[in-house]
Design an enzyme around this catalytic site. Structure first.
Site, PDB file in Angstrom:
ATOM      1  N   HIS A 266       0.850  -1.203   0.000  1.00 23.04           N
ATOM      2  CA  HIS A 266       0.000   0.000   0.000  1.00 23.04           C
ATOM      3  C   HIS A 266       0.878   1.244   0.000  1.00 23.04           C
ATOM      4  O   HIS A 266       1.909   1.293   0.673  1.00 23.04           O
ATOM      5  CB  HIS A 266      -0.913   0.000   1.231  1.00 23.04           C
ATOM      6  CG  HIS A 266      -1.888   1.135   1.239  1.00 23.04           C
ATOM      7  ND1 HIS A 266      -2.985   1.174   0.400  1.00 23.04           N
ATOM      8  CD2 HIS A 266      -1.927   2.286   1.966  1.00 23.04           C
ATOM      9  CE1 HIS A 266      -3.655   2.292   0.611  1.00 23.04           C
ATOM     10  NE2 HIS A 266      -3.033   2.985   1.553  1.00 23.04           N
TER      11      HIS A 266
ATOM     12  N   GLU B 173     -33.467  -7.400   7.225  1.00 23.20           N
ATOM     13  CA  GLU B 173     -34.287  -8.566   6.866  1.00 23.20           C
ATOM     14  C   GLU B 173     -33.737  -9.308   5.645  1.00 23.20           C
ATOM     15  O   GLU B 173     -34.049 -10.481   5.449  1.00 23.20           O
ATOM     16  CB  GLU B 173     -35.726  -8.124   6.575  1.00 23.20           C
ATOM     17  CG  GLU B 173     -36.530  -7.725   7.794  1.00 23.20           C
ATOM     18  CD  GLU B 173     -37.406  -8.866   8.308  1.00 23.20           C
ATOM     19  OE1 GLU B 173     -37.482  -9.904   7.626  1.00 23.20           O
ATOM     20  OE2 GLU B 173     -38.010  -8.700   9.376  1.00 23.20           O
TER      21      GLU B 173
ATOM     22  N   ARG C  53     -29.955 -11.876  14.733  1.00 29.05           N
ATOM     23  CA  ARG C  53     -29.691 -10.932  13.641  1.00 29.05           C
ATOM     24  C   ARG C  53     -28.682  -9.900  14.160  1.00 29.05           C
ATOM     25  O   ARG C  53     -29.045  -8.853  14.667  1.00 29.05           O
ATOM     26  CB  ARG C  53     -30.988 -10.267  13.198  1.00 29.05           C
ATOM     27  CG  ARG C  53     -30.846  -9.429  11.932  1.00 29.05           C
ATOM     28  CD  ARG C  53     -32.163  -8.794  11.564  1.00 29.05           C
ATOM     29  NE  ARG C  53     -33.140  -9.765  11.124  1.00 29.05           N
ATOM     30  CZ  ARG C  53     -34.456  -9.587  11.175  1.00 29.05           C
ATOM     31  NH1 ARG C  53     -34.942  -8.479  11.688  1.00 29.05           N
ATOM     32  NH2 ARG C  53     -35.277 -10.514  10.741  1.00 29.05           N
TER      33      ARG C  53
END
Length: 668
Positions: free
Chosen positions: A106, A437, A621
């Site tokens: 980098h 969802e 979740r």
């Protein structure tokens, strides 16, 4: 000892990396590069040509992360993967094909200046030192452990090109010293200090625009950061474009307004602080490279001329943000947050206005009451007029997924698709609310935007129509992105707070879980826990969520372009039962508690008894928020108990207003 490598490389630093590997005795099984873009000024060495001369197999696939390419690379049995200025992020499955690890070179001293174009950015920011870093590749860009670094001094005379040459030489030196030790397993890895990390997005030609209100030192740094072979810093002079190739800072501005020509020989322009002497440039893209005084003559400048757009004190135009569904939970809070900044004009449409009454007197807030399925002409006009579009209109309450699945599809997909197509038509940036969802029944511990599978249930479980409607639109937007649409997808994870719903919505079952639980407490009915209430969610305070979303709207350095970003609080994970218990605890301690009936207890209920046979729930979740941390420099800070307290207080005060209204009606 086997040292077989597959290399991903571009630019002449890519060439330097390949040469260094060969000199260190590595076997290069294949090289992956990019086809040159004919619209780009390719001032650098060609990896493809180098490989042809060396007899190395070279490929330039559109997507090296495609499973077919990953399979082919895995069959090469590489010990190492190396990335030298390759422009695409390598996926975790691809990184896993290397038995001894994957490493990237980098062009900065990590953890500072992660991301794109670090050599340009360090000049823009006026740094006096940069360097190159060899680090281990992980899922997050430029975030893996550091193997080695080499520092590079930045001189005041450096431009992007001269600095690039310095970085190329430093890369060759670093690799020459490090690759043999890496092959022998004699390296030391140092974790990056995340507190010092900074991230910068890609730069475009438009970023070279000169704002004469800025200090001359900033403009000097901009000029040298984007001078040849880059497109150059520029401003308008009458009907012409002035491109500045080189400049110097002169002390003072003679008391002149920013953008005023102090003299034409030398060509000296007043800035917000000090002044800029333009030593070379050109008129328009097809003009001649000229010295400052001749350039002034070509442009018809005289002492005292004022460059276009440089009028003293002129404020930049506020960004116009169109929020469809502005009266909703996210829309009204986001509007309030944007209006605080005084750099946005907010245009909104919704079928109601109760949640935004507090904003309607604000001079930068413009509201029209209407339905997106009817007011198509108004919507198309305002998408054309505005800079950023947030289509927040959706049905997002679980019972409606099984009760009105076709209406969910019509509104959440079909109507929103029209809005997305308007954004494509008028080339407008769209910030689309995806949803947690979409991950469905994913089994990952933390749901990742870029790698987690999106798994839903069978067709006869209608509750998934919301998830797949959103997912399909995500995919359509992503496909339009490949054709030039500027977009960001954000995925809220259970945001809560004041104005989330209305108690009346909970009375008909069309609300979020916490509103339903609060209604049970207010009316003295049992708190129903569906299927035991053991389903876990990560609850996020609306203030945290809106701050992240506001940063997406800001889009500093274009860091959010083409990104998918989870916005949630993984530390606030709790079951619905735990949510109910904490609500009860705070309810019993609330000053308004005495106005409501006794607690009626918890009651376990089968979900299908409430939602119907088409319902199917999800056990957990939890989001990964690495993208939000990296791109937005954002982390949630509000604990769940505070969020619950604020939400409860809002609804209890709403309930008190209802009680007062009933008392008035009974008194009549």
């Amino acid at each position: 000892m086997s040292n077989k490598a597959v290399v991903f490389a571009y630019h002449d630093i890519g060439c330097a990396g390949i040469e260094a590997l060969l000199n260190a005795g590595y076997e290069i099984a294949a090289v992956f590069t990019h086809a040159d873009d004919p619209k780009e000024n390719t001032f650098y060495g060609s990896v493809a040509q180098l490989c042809a001369r060396k007899g190395i197999a070279v490929h330039a696939p559109e997507d090296a992360n495609h499973p077919l390419w990953i399979e082919r690379i895995a069959k090469l049995n590489p010990d190492y993967l190396f990335s030298f200025y390759y422009r695409n992020l390598l996926s975790e499955p691809l990184l896993a094909t290397a038995s001894k690890g994957a490493f990237n070179l980098h062009g900065s001293l990590l953890p500072r200046y992660r991301g794109r174009a670090p050599a340009n950015w360090v000049l823009v920011k006026g740094e006096t030192e940069t360097g190159v870093t060899l680090h281990r590749m992980v899922k997050r860009a430029d975030a893996g452990a550091i193997i080695a670094q080499e520092r590079v001094a930045i001189e005041r005379s450096d431009t992007a090109l001269s600095l690039h040459h310095k970085l190329r030489d430093a890369a060759a030196s670093l690799l020459r010293d490090t690759l043999p030790a890496l092959a022998q397993g004699k390296i030391t890895e140092t974790a990056q200090d995340e507190s010092k990390a900074s991230y910068f997005g890609r730069r475009t030609a438009a970023d070279g625009k000169i704002d004469w209100q800025r200090p001359a030192e900033e403009l000097f740094n901009l000029v040298r950061a984007v001078t040849q072979p880059y497109p150059g810093a520029f401003c308008a002079v009458g009907e012409h474009k002035l491109i500045v190739w080189s400049a110097e800072v002169a002390k003072g501005n003679e008391g002149q307004a920013p953008g005023r020509v102090i003299s034409v020989d030398p060509l000296r322009i007043a800035c917000g602080q000090d002044s800029l002497v333009i030593t070379s440039g050109q008129r328009n893209a097809n003009g001649l490279f000229l010295g400052g005084p001749q350039l002034a003559n070509e442009l018809g400048l005289v002492d005292g001329s004022l460059l276009r757009g440089a009028e003293s004190g002129r404020k930049p135009r506020r960004t116009r943000v169109l929020i469809l569904g502005v009266n909703g939970f996210i829309g009204n809070h986001l509007s309030e947050r944007l209006l605080r900044d005084d750099k946005y004009d907010v245009y909104g449409l919704d079928i109601g206005s109760d949640a935004i009454e507090r904003l309607r007197s604000h001079p930068n807030f413009h509201f029209v009451e209407g339905d997106i399925s009817i007011h198509s002409e108004w919507i198309e006009y305002h998408i054309k007029k505005c800079d950023v579009v947030l289509p927040l209109v959706a049905i997002a309450t679980p019972i409606e997924y099984t009760r009105n699945p076709l209406r969910v599809f019509e509104l959440d997909f079909e109507e929103n698709l029209k809005l997305v197509r308007y954004c494509v038509k008028y080339n407008k940036r769209v910030i689309f609310p995806s949803t947690s969802e979409v991950y469905g029944m994913c089994q990952d511990k933390n749901f990742d935007e870029d790698t987690s599978n999106l798994i839903v249930g069978p067709i006869n479980k209608q509750r998934w129509i919301y998830s797949v409607s959103k997912q399909l639109l995500d995919r359509v937007i992503w496909a339009y992105g490949a054709k030039g649409l500027n977009f960001t997808l954000f995925r809220p994870f259970n945001w809560m707070g004041p104005r989330l719903d209305r108690l009346d919505s909970a009375r008909i079952g069309s609300s979020r879980a916490i509103t339903q639980l609060i209604l049970n407490l207010v009316e003295g009915t049992p708190i129903r826990l569906f299927d035991g209430g053991e389903q876990k969610r990560c609850f996020t305070d609306i203030a945290d969520g809106i701050e992240a979303l506001a940063r997406i709207v800001d889009n500093e350095n274009d860091c959010c372009n083409g990104q998918i970003i989870n916005i949630g609080n993984p530390d606030n994970e709790a079951s619905i039962r735990q949510l109910g218990e904490e609500l009860l605890r705070q309810f019993e301690a609330h000053p308004l508690r005495g106005n409501f009936p006794p607690f009626a207890g918890f009651r376990d209920v089968e979900s299908k008894a409430f939602y119907g046979a088409g319902y199917q729930d999800v056990e957990h979740r939890k989001p990964s928020i690495d993208n939000a941390k990296r791109l937005l420099n954002w982390e949630p800070t509000v604990e769940m108990s505070e969020t619950i307290g604020n939400t409860l207080d809002f609804f209890l005060r709403e309930a008190m207003l209802e009680i007062a209204d009933r008392a008035k009606q009974e008194a009549r």
